[in-house]
Scaffold this motif. Structure first.
Motif, short mmCIF file in Angstrom:
data_model
loop_
_atom_site.label_atom_id
_atom_site.label_comp_id
_atom_site.label_asym_id
_atom_site.label_seq_id
_atom_site.Cartn_x
_atom_site.Cartn_y
_atom_site.Cartn_z
N ASP A 235 0.82 -1.21 0.00
CA ASP A 235 0.00 0.00 0.00
C ASP A 235 0.85 1.26 0.00
N ALA A 236 2.10 1.15 0.48
CA ALA A 236 2.91 2.35 0.67
C ALA A 236 4.06 2.51 -0.32
N LEU A 237 4.54 1.42 -0.91
CA LEU A 237 5.73 1.55 -1.75
C LEU A 237 5.84 0.45 -2.80
N HIS A 238 6.70 0.73 -3.80
CA HIS A 238 7.12 -0.26 -4.80
C HIS A 238 8.53 -0.71 -4.44
N VAL A 239 8.82 -1.99 -4.72
CA VAL A 239 10.12 -2.55 -4.37
C VAL A 239 10.79 -3.08 -5.64
N TRP A 240 12.07 -2.71 -5.82
CA TRP A 240 12.84 -3.09 -7.00
C TRP A 240 14.12 -3.79 -6.57
N LEU A 241 14.65 -4.62 -7.44
CA LEU A 241 15.91 -5.31 -7.18
C LEU A 241 16.74 -5.35 -8.45
N ILE A 242 17.86 -4.63 -8.44
CA ILE A 242 18.78 -4.66 -9.58
C ILE A 242 19.74 -5.81 -9.35
N TYR A 243 19.49 -6.91 -10.04
CA TYR A 243 20.24 -8.13 -9.75
C TYR A 243 20.13 -9.12 -10.90
N ARG A 244 21.24 -9.81 -11.15
CA ARG A 244 21.28 -11.00 -11.99
C ARG A 244 22.23 -11.99 -11.32
N PRO A 245 21.97 -13.28 -11.39
CA PRO A 245 22.88 -14.26 -10.78
C PRO A 245 24.14 -14.45 -11.61
N ASP A 246 24.85 -13.34 -11.82
CA ASP A 246 26.05 -13.31 -12.65
C ASP A 246 27.07 -12.41 -11.94
N LEU A 247 28.15 -12.99 -11.45
CA LEU A 247 29.09 -12.25 -10.63
C LEU A 247 29.72 -11.09 -11.38
N GLU A 248 30.15 -11.31 -12.63
CA GLU A 248 30.78 -10.24 -13.40
C GLU A 248 29.81 -9.09 -13.64
N TRP A 249 28.56 -9.43 -13.93
CA TRP A 249 27.56 -8.38 -14.16
C TRP A 249 27.32 -7.59 -12.88
N LEU A 250 27.26 -8.28 -11.74
CA LEU A 250 27.03 -7.60 -10.47
C LEU A 250 28.15 -6.63 -10.12
N LYS A 251 29.34 -6.90 -10.61
CA LYS A 251 30.48 -6.02 -10.34
C LYS A 251 30.59 -4.89 -11.35
N SER A 252 29.76 -4.92 -12.38
CA SER A 252 29.85 -3.92 -13.44
C SER A 252 28.97 -2.71 -13.14
N ALA A 253 29.15 -1.66 -13.94
CA ALA A 253 28.37 -0.43 -13.77
C ALA A 253 26.90 -0.66 -14.09
N GLU A 254 26.60 -1.68 -14.87
CA GLU A 254 25.20 -1.95 -15.22
C GLU A 254 24.34 -2.30 -14.01
N ALA A 255 24.96 -2.77 -12.95
CA ALA A 255 24.20 -3.22 -11.78
C ALA A 255 23.96 -2.09 -10.79
N ALA A 256 24.39 -0.87 -11.09
CA ALA A 256 24.27 0.22 -10.13
C ALA A 256 22.97 0.99 -10.32
N LEU A 257 22.50 1.59 -9.23
CA LEU A 257 21.37 2.51 -9.32
C LEU A 257 21.90 3.86 -9.77
N THR A 258 21.41 4.35 -10.91
CA THR A 258 21.82 5.65 -11.46
C THR A 258 20.65 6.61 -11.38
N LEU A 259 20.94 7.89 -11.66
CA LEU A 259 19.88 8.89 -11.66
C LEU A 259 18.83 8.55 -12.71
N ALA A 260 19.31 8.15 -13.91
CA ALA A 260 18.37 7.83 -14.99
C ALA A 260 17.49 6.63 -14.62
N ARG A 261 18.10 5.63 -14.02
CA ARG A 261 17.31 4.44 -13.66
C ARG A 261 16.32 4.78 -12.54
N ALA A 262 16.71 5.60 -11.57
CA ALA A 262 15.81 5.99 -10.49
C ALA A 262 14.60 6.75 -11.05
N LYS A 263 14.87 7.67 -12.00
CA LYS A 263 13.75 8.41 -12.62
C LYS A 263 12.84 7.46 -13.38
#
Length: 597
Positions: free
Chosen positions: A522-550
């Protein structure tokens, strides 16, 4: 409120919080039908871990919990195996199994039950009910534990189940009963929703037919009500000539016009002499079930001998399971506690009787009840699940079918006319001998019972249905994600995070791995930026950015947004300044932080 003290309580009090989430892994070959995590489930694994694994999808959604835990008789051979981080508790692991000579066996039982009861309480819905069977070994401690977990005011009843119909002569006083403790988070809501049951023989005794009414048995309801109402104070003349007015401090329960309508229909009874106070006739057929009583005799809900014979019918041997509960006992509980769409959970599943009762209830009334069974022992597949398979598909049955032909309570008047009773039995034998292999006559519990027995070899019809068989996967340990030691699938880690962030169950139908979306409250939406891939998790693609937040905020406007991610390239200050309602939670520490703060 009085609290129960037991050794180790301080170490297990919050142990359910430290138990890791484990994904449920479907084993398709062992189930029936296509795997479905929101259908019927049978889970093989430690029930403490299984209950924690169910929280993300089922927190607050279970309508009926039934458990038949170890009674702690000292002869069951159960073991205390919880991995509690305390030296004293770890010493207990070296003293298994728990036997009658163990001076701490009651403390160990309480320590074992406490975290499981806490998780079951969290899984139970606000209007649901909790049922637990026990005997005299732990009934008093069991109730004290439940008073603490639920609250003393949440107690509903302590039902007495007559588990044995024959005399027990080994003790000073024969033990023929066990208990069923009943609690609810909301007793008033449970009372409003609870189902009435078919009347028992004892309840039917008050319905008689002294005037040979062709409509059958009835009881007289006194036609008075408390208080004073002028239009309900008229005189009533009986057919025998007596005149009655309401007793002092009371009035009639209806106005005169309504009384005359019932009188014309023959629905008023003045006694055999037609001179008594008026009573309204209420026929037994007009009663839509009865409020259940706390006394459950074996002829209504079964007994231990019956349950062992049931197991023999399924598996061809009576030693298939040591202490099964009779099907009729679980049928009674399911009948009282569930509607047609209820979810029933049994975390000490044993022989699988709970699933059988749920499937039979669906077959009987066309319902869509679901069950979740949890069994940790190695017989979970070969016995628990196998019984459910046979109940669903049908099974070959070789044994004795019994049809009750006469049941008559023995009274002194009946014994003085014993010849009539013998004549009645002989008449049954003459009439029914051709139908049965044997006519059995016996006296049990003060009743004469005549039963027709036939030896059969046939196939019992299945009840239909499906279930998914699951095992427990590796723990979801978020602090090990970025090291690559564990990389759980998106739905497993997402369900755990969603529940810990919101204390609500995740609806899997709204989850989107592609969009990194978990779900909403009722109060919020929940997101998870994740893939079961170690290299991807360490990359810039896995970060929360201003564009992604918007993008997240614009995709689902109107609420706050909680985003789990391994890293971020935008500060919370910038998000707040730009009025973007997004909050970042660092993934490796998210579960630890939310769970323990």
């Amino acid at each position: 409120m009085t609290e129960l003290s037991f050794k180790g309580k301080e170490f297990v009090y919050n142990h359910h919080l430290a138990v890791p989430f484990r994904p449920l892994i479907p084993q398709e070959a062992k189930g029936i039908g296509a795997p479905s995590m929101d259908g019927n489930l049978i889970i093989h694994g430690d029930n403490l871990h299984a209950l924690k694994s169910l929280l993300p999808m089922y927190a607050g959604k279970v309508d009926c919990v039934f458990i038949d835990p170890p009674y702690n008789t000292g002869n069951e051979g159960w073991s205390y195996n919880d991995n509690v981080n305390a030296p004293m508790i770890k010493e207990w692991l070296n003293a298994n199994p728990v036997g009658v000579e163990d001076g701490l066996r009651h403390d160990k039982w309480c320590a074992m039950m406490w975290p499981r009861l806490r998780l079951l309480h969290e899984l139970l819905s606000e209007t649901g009910s909790f049922w637990m069977t026990l005997d005299d070994n732990e009934i008093h401690r069991g109730r004290a534990l439940l008073d603490e977990v639920f609250g003393e005011g949440k107690f509903i009843a302590c039902c007495i189940w007559q588990k044995r119909y024959s005399r027990e002569n080994r003790e000073a006083i024969g033990d023929i009963h066990d208990y069923v403790l009943v609690y609810s988070k909301s007793p008033d809501a449970f009372k409003a929703l609870r189902n009435k049951v078919d009347p028992t023989e004892d309840q039917l005794k008050i319905y008689k037919n002294p005037n040979n009414d062709p409509l059958g048995r009835w009881r007289g309801i006194p036609m008075t009500a408390q208080g004073y109402r002028p239009n309900q104070m008229y005189p009533i003349r009986t057919p025998g000539g007596a005149v009655h007015t309401p007793p002092e401090g009371r009035c009639w329960s209806m106005i005169e016009r309504e009384y005359k309508v019932l009188l014309a229909k023959g629905r008023i009874w003045f006694g055999a002499d037609q001179m008594g106070q008026p009573n309204v006739i209420r026929y037994v057929d007009e009663v839509e079930g009865f409020v259940p009583w706390t006394w459950w005799p074996s002829d209504e809900v079964g007994h231990t001998d019956e349950s062992k014979k049931e197991m023999h019918a399924y598996f061809g041997r009576e030693d298939a399971f040591d202490t099964p509960k009779p099907f009729r006992l679980l049928r009674r509980i399911v009948q009282i506690a569930t509607d047609k769409d209820a979810l029933v959970l049994d975390s000490f599943a044993g022989s699988g009787t709970t699933a059988h009762a749920v499937l039979e209830a669906n077959k009987r009334d066309g319902g869509n009840r679901r069950f979740i069974l949890v069994e940790m022992e190695d017989y979970a597949d070969r016995l628990t699940a196998e019984r459910v398979r046979r109940v669903i598909r049908g099974y070959d049955f070789t044994g004795t079918q019994r049809t009750e032909l006469l049941r008559e309570r023995l009274t002194w008047r009946g014994l003085t006319n014993a010849g009539d009773l013998v004549h009645k039995v002989e008449g049954i034998e003459n009439l029914e001998t051709g139908r049965f292999d044997r006519i059995k006559k016996e006296v049990k519990g003060g009743e004469l019972i005549v039963t027709g027995e036939t030896r059969v070899q046939e196939r019992a019809e299945g009840l239909g249905g499906t279930f998914t068989y699951c095992t427990l996967g590796d723990p979801v340990e978020l602090d090990k994600v970025l090291t690559g030691e564990t990389l759980p699938p998106f739905d497993a880690i997402g369900a755990a995070l969603f529940h810990m962030a919101t204390n609500e169950a995740l609806d899997p139908s709204g989850l989107s791995e592609v969009a990194f979306y978990l779900g909403e409250t009722d109060a919020l939406h929940v997101w998870l930026i994740y893939r079961p891939d170690l290299e991807w998790l360490k990359s810039a693609e896995a970060a929360l950015t201003l564009a992604r937040a918007k993008a997240f905020a614009e995709a689902k406007p109107g609420k706050r947004h909680l985003v789990f991610a391994p890293a971020r390239f935008v500060s919370q200050k910038m998000l707040n300044e730009r009025h973007i309602p997004v909050e970042f939670v660092p993934l490796p520490f998210a579960l630890y932080k939310i769970e323990r703060d």
